[in-house]
Design a protein around this motif. Structure first.
Motif, PDB file in Angstrom:
ATOM      1  N   THR A 346     -44.157  22.808 -38.403  1.00  0.00           N
ATOM      2  CA  THR A 346     -43.720  23.729 -39.445  1.00  0.00           C
ATOM      3  C   THR A 346     -42.897  24.824 -38.771  1.00  0.00           C
ATOM      4  O   THR A 346     -42.649  24.763 -37.563  1.00  0.00           O
ATOM      5  CB  THR A 346     -44.925  24.349 -40.184  1.00  0.00           C
ATOM      6  N   ASP A 347     -42.510  25.830 -39.535  1.00  0.00           N
ATOM      7  CA  ASP A 347     -41.730  26.914 -38.943  1.00  0.00           C
ATOM      8  C   ASP A 347     -42.518  27.688 -37.895  1.00  0.00           C
ATOM      9  O   ASP A 347     -41.938  28.297 -36.993  1.00  0.00           O
ATOM     10  CB  ASP A 347     -41.262  27.885 -40.037  1.00  0.00           C
ATOM     11  N   SER A 348     -43.855  27.668 -37.984  1.00  0.00           N
ATOM     12  CA  SER A 348     -44.663  28.522 -37.110  1.00  0.00           C
ATOM     13  C   SER A 348     -45.560  27.766 -36.143  1.00  0.00           C
ATOM     14  O   SER A 348     -46.210  28.382 -35.305  1.00  0.00           O
ATOM     15  CB  SER A 348     -45.527  29.465 -37.946  1.00  0.00           C
ATOM     16  N   LEU A 349     -45.639  26.437 -36.256  1.00  0.00           N
ATOM     17  CA  LEU A 349     -46.524  25.718 -35.342  1.00  0.00           C
ATOM     18  C   LEU A 349     -45.988  24.326 -35.038  1.00  0.00           C
ATOM     19  O   LEU A 349     -45.177  23.767 -35.782  1.00  0.00           O
ATOM     20  CB  LEU A 349     -47.953  25.641 -35.889  1.00  0.00           C
ATOM     21  N   HIS A 350     -46.471  23.789 -33.929  1.00  0.00           N
ATOM     22  CA  HIS A 350     -46.145  22.425 -33.506  1.00  0.00           C
ATOM     23  C   HIS A 350     -47.369  21.828 -32.835  1.00  0.00           C
ATOM     24  O   HIS A 350     -47.886  22.385 -31.860  1.00  0.00           O
ATOM     25  CB  HIS A 350     -44.958  22.426 -32.542  1.00  0.00           C
ATOM     26  N   THR A 351     -47.837  20.714 -33.360  1.00  0.00           N
ATOM     27  CA  THR A 351     -48.966  20.001 -32.783  1.00  0.00           C
ATOM     28  C   THR A 351     -48.538  18.570 -32.491  1.00  0.00           C
ATOM     29  O   THR A 351     -47.855  17.943 -33.307  1.00  0.00           O
ATOM     30  CB  THR A 351     -50.167  19.993 -33.749  1.00  0.00           C
ATOM     31  N   ALA A 352     -48.922  18.060 -31.325  1.00  0.00           N
ATOM     32  CA  ALA A 352     -48.513  16.712 -30.940  1.00  0.00           C
ATOM     33  C   ALA A 352     -49.623  16.027 -30.164  1.00  0.00           C
ATOM     34  O   ALA A 352     -50.362  16.659 -29.400  1.00  0.00           O
ATOM     35  CB  ALA A 352     -47.241  16.747 -30.102  1.00  0.00           C
ATOM     36  N   VAL A 353     -49.723  14.726 -30.359  1.00  0.00           N
ATOM     37  CA  VAL A 353     -50.612  13.899 -29.550  1.00  0.00           C
ATOM     38  C   VAL A 353     -49.790  12.731 -29.020  1.00  0.00           C
ATOM     39  O   VAL A 353     -49.026  12.114 -29.762  1.00  0.00           O
ATOM     40  CB  VAL A 353     -51.832  13.406 -30.367  1.00  0.00           C
ATOM     41  N   LYS A 395     -47.381  30.460 -33.824  1.00  0.00           N
ATOM     42  CA  LYS A 395     -47.210  31.902 -33.992  1.00  0.00           C
ATOM     43  C   LYS A 395     -47.998  32.297 -35.231  1.00  0.00           C
ATOM     44  O   LYS A 395     -47.739  31.805 -36.327  1.00  0.00           O
ATOM     45  CB  LYS A 395     -45.747  32.274 -34.130  1.00  0.00           C
ATOM     46  N   LEU A 396     -48.967  33.154 -35.035  1.00  0.00           N
ATOM     47  CA  LEU A 396     -49.875  33.542 -36.102  1.00  0.00           C
ATOM     48  C   LEU A 396     -49.864  35.063 -36.209  1.00  0.00           C
ATOM     49  O   LEU A 396     -50.534  35.760 -35.449  1.00  0.00           O
ATOM     50  CB  LEU A 396     -51.294  33.040 -35.803  1.00  0.00           C
ATOM     51  N   GLY A 397     -49.039  35.567 -37.118  1.00  0.00           N
ATOM     52  CA  GLY A 397     -48.892  37.012 -37.224  1.00  0.00           C
ATOM     53  C   GLY A 397     -48.282  37.584 -35.956  1.00  0.00           C
ATOM     54  O   GLY A 397     -47.196  37.191 -35.526  1.00  0.00           O
ATOM     55  N   ASP A 398     -48.985  38.522 -35.349  1.00  0.00           N
ATOM     56  CA  ASP A 398     -48.524  39.118 -34.097  1.00  0.00           C
ATOM     57  C   ASP A 398     -48.968  38.330 -32.873  1.00  0.00           C
ATOM     58  O   ASP A 398     -48.679  38.726 -31.742  1.00  0.00           O
ATOM     59  CB  ASP A 398     -49.045  40.558 -33.976  1.00  0.00           C
ATOM     60  N   ALA A 430     -53.184  29.632 -23.570  1.00  0.00           N
ATOM     61  CA  ALA A 430     -52.509  30.917 -23.427  1.00  0.00           C
ATOM     62  C   ALA A 430     -52.439  31.593 -24.783  1.00  0.00           C
ATOM     63  O   ALA A 430     -52.215  30.944 -25.814  1.00  0.00           O
ATOM     64  CB  ALA A 430     -51.104  30.730 -22.859  1.00  0.00           C
ATOM     65  N   ALA A 431     -52.638  32.894 -24.784  1.00  0.00           N
ATOM     66  CA  ALA A 431     -52.547  33.676 -26.010  1.00  0.00           C
ATOM     67  C   ALA A 431     -51.944  35.034 -25.689  1.00  0.00           C
ATOM     68  O   ALA A 431     -52.266  35.638 -24.667  1.00  0.00           O
ATOM     69  CB  ALA A 431     -53.927  33.850 -26.651  1.00  0.00           C
ATOM     70  N   SER A 432     -51.072  35.502 -26.553  1.00  0.00           N
ATOM     71  CA  SER A 432     -50.476  36.822 -26.369  1.00  0.00           C
ATOM     72  C   SER A 432     -50.350  37.507 -27.728  1.00  0.00           C
ATOM     73  O   SER A 432     -50.317  36.850 -28.780  1.00  0.00           O
ATOM     74  CB  SER A 432     -49.107  36.719 -25.696  1.00  0.00           C
ATOM     75  N   ARG A 433     -50.278  38.828 -27.690  1.00  0.00           N
ATOM     76  CA  ARG A 433     -50.163  39.597 -28.933  1.00  0.00           C
ATOM     77  C   ARG A 433     -49.189  40.744 -28.734  1.00  0.00           C
ATOM     78  O   ARG A 433     -49.196  41.405 -27.690  1.00  0.00           O
ATOM     79  CB  ARG A 433     -51.513  40.151 -29.369  1.00  0.00           C
ATOM     80  N   GLU A 434     -48.366  40.964 -29.730  1.00  0.00           N
ATOM     81  CA  GLU A 434     -47.462  42.099 -29.751  1.00  0.00           C
ATOM     82  C   GLU A 434     -48.006  43.152 -30.704  1.00  0.00           C
ATOM     83  O   GLU A 434     -48.403  42.839 -31.832  1.00  0.00           O
ATOM     84  CB  GLU A 434     -46.064  41.670 -30.208  1.00  0.00           C
ATOM     85  N   PHE A 435     -48.058  44.387 -30.253  1.00  0.00           N
ATOM     86  CA  PHE A 435     -48.382  45.507 -31.141  1.00  0.00           C
ATOM     87  C   PHE A 435     -47.651  46.746 -30.651  1.00  0.00           C
ATOM     88  O   PHE A 435     -47.825  47.194 -29.516  1.00  0.00           O
ATOM     89  CB  PHE A 435     -49.894  45.746 -31.238  1.00  0.00           C
TER      90      PHE A 435
END
Length: 514
Positions: A346-353, A395-398, A430-435
């Motif tokens: 989708t515009d915000s995620l990509h899942t693959a196997v 990408k989930l919100g920030d 890995a996880a990151s957040r912008e604020f």
């Protein structure tokens, strides 16, 4: 991808391309500041790139300037007395485009091996640049270069006074011209020169390889899809304090391909013929099919063959301080790969196997010799690398999240033993957040146990590393960054008797006008 590499603490990369084509020998050092974008081609790619592209290709495109001159500067300092300084300028006007980057990295580091508990220093200075001119929209000429010079030290079993030292100088220069001959035909000519010069203070100290590459590529638009036709010649030479029977070889290649889309069907076919003056002829090919089930779901199937000729380093590398040496009796690798994958996007995620099975003949691997103490490249008659890869990015919100899990079975087909230095399980999160002006992140890298011998009796335990990153945007052009690697100070082994870094921190400042 660059953000993920920074978050992973990776500052140097081992592949470099010019205008989308791989240049050999690849420079060992390329700072992230000099990179414009990265493209990854997975699976066998010898039908496009020839030898070495047996498991995929990472293409790294260096920056090209545009508009008024822009300058960037970055400086940092951290654990092990590690320092880094890089700067560059780029711009363009009236059809001209240019960029130039320089960097210096040095470190007191840590003890490289278990022989002597001292610091083994490292130093590298590199630069890269490009200059191009567009005669018109579809006609362009240019030149690219990269130069890297550095040295490092390793412990010696004979005391600190006899430490092993190696100096390496690597350079590449490529000139190209791209011309649109007709509405459907674009022709590109490239000429490249690369040098890999290594000098050491033990035994046969000098080892230098030179490569000259000529390439003519034609891209043709068809009523359906695009056709690719090309020819290439590579001239490789080696010079050393050791006298070799063979010091030069040539590779003449012809390749063709077609890619296209028909409704929901994606198709790709490639074929290549290489004639190596040292190892004979080799034909490779790829056939791939993709089907777009709906707006979000896509399935892929592919089959391909690839090969890898031993490098001059594999064949002839001089005896080093530990008794490791090249093997002039090596045979080329060849492989047949099958792969199937399913993707959800989708515009915000990509899942693959993905499931893959790669059967390799004469696999080249550095393994212990008969004494069990010294390493030399050896052929393994038949190997099979199969497994599953699960990957997810979102990408989930920030928040920005990415994760992958590899469950693989890399084995010797004859003995069913696991291949040396290869884990059966590898995981990354890995996880990151912008604020506000902040961007903070964390990463976990985990690996299952591995073996350092072909009999699978010497076990190197699994490990997990945790890293933290932070970036603060002081203003539009200025930012501060920090990175803490292996924050739990995990003790782990990648190669027996060689040390790995403990907990370490690196902080810096970056000026990059936007």
């Amino acid at each position: 991808i660059l953000g993920e590499l920074r978050q992973a603490g990776i500052d140097d990369l081992t592949r470099w391309s010019q205008e989308g084509r791989l240049v050999h020998p690849p420079p060992r050092i390329l700072p992230l500041e000099q990179i414009d974008r990265i493209e990854i081609l997975r699976g066998p790619a010898s039908s496009l790139y020839g030898s070495d592209a047996i498991g995929g290709v990472v293409q790294i495109f260096t920056k090209r300037g545009d508009g008024p001159p822009q300058v960037f500067v970055e400086a940092g300092y951290g654990t092990y007395n590690t320092s880094s300084l890089s700067s560059g300028v780029s711009g363009g006007k009236d059809g001209w485009q240019y960029s130039l980057q320089v960097s210096n990295k040095r470190s007191s580091a840590f003890s490289a091996t278990s022989y002597n508990p001292d610091k083994d220093n490292y130093l590298n200075t590199s630069s890269s640049g490009n200059l191009s001119y567009k005669v018109s929209r579809n006609n362009e000429f240019g030149v690219n270069y990269l130069y890297s010079d550095g040295w490092n030290r390793y412990d010696s079993a004979f005391g600190a006074a006899n430490d092993y030292k190696r100096k390496m100088t690597i350079s590449t220069v490529t000139a190209y011209g791209r011309t649109q001959l007709t509405d459907i035909w674009t022709s590109t000519i490239r000429i490249g020169q690369g040098t890999d010069n290594s000098r050491q203070n033990f035994g046969d100290g000098r080892f230098k390889t030179d490569q000259t590459q000529y390439q003519w590529q034609n891209d043709v638009k068809l009523p359906v899809g695009m056709a690719l036709l090309g020819a290439e010649r590579v001239d490789q030479r080696v010079a050393s304090d050791t006298a070799y029977d063979l010091t030069r070889r040539t590779i003449d290649s012809f390749y063709a391909g077609w890619t296209g889309r028909i409704a929901r069907h994606y198709l790709q076919f490639n074929a290549r013929q290489d004639r190596n003056s040292q190892f004979g002829d080799k034909a490779t090919g790829v056939a791939a099919y993709g089907y777009q089930l709906n707006d979000n779901w896509r399935g892929n199937l592919s089959w391909g063959t690839a090969f890898k000729a031993p490098t001059f380093n594999d064949l002839y590398f001089p005896l080093d301080a530990y008794g490791d040496v090249g093997n002039p009796n090596l045979k080329p690798e060849s492989s047949e790969n099958r792969e199937a994958s399913l993707h959800y996007e989708t515009d915000s995620l990509h899942t693959a196997v993905t499931y893959y099975q790669n059967d390799v003949k004469n696999l080249i691997q550095w393994a212990p010799d008969a004494s069990g103490n010294n390493y030399t490249p050896q052929n393994l008659a038949n190997a099979q690398l199969s497994g599953w890869t699960l990957a997810h990015s979102q990408k989930l919100g920030d928040y920005r999240i990415s994760a992958s899990l590899d469950l693989q079975d890399p084995k010797d087909s004859a003995t069913n033993k696991t291949l040396i230095f290869r884990a059966r399980e590898i995981g990354k999160l890995a996880a990151s957040r912008e604020f506000g002006a902040w961007n903070v992140g964390t990463e976990v890298q985990a690996s299952g146990q591995r073996y350092s011998d072909t009999a699978n009796t010497k076990v190197m335990g699994g490990y997990a590393l945790v890293n933290l990153t932070a970036n603060y945007q002081v203003s539009k052009d200025w930012s501060l960054f920090a990175r803490a690697n292996n924050i739990l100070d995990k003790k782990y082994v990648m190669v027996p008797n060689y040390a790995t870094p403990g907990a370490n921190v690196f902080v810096g400042v970056r000026y990059a006008p936007r």
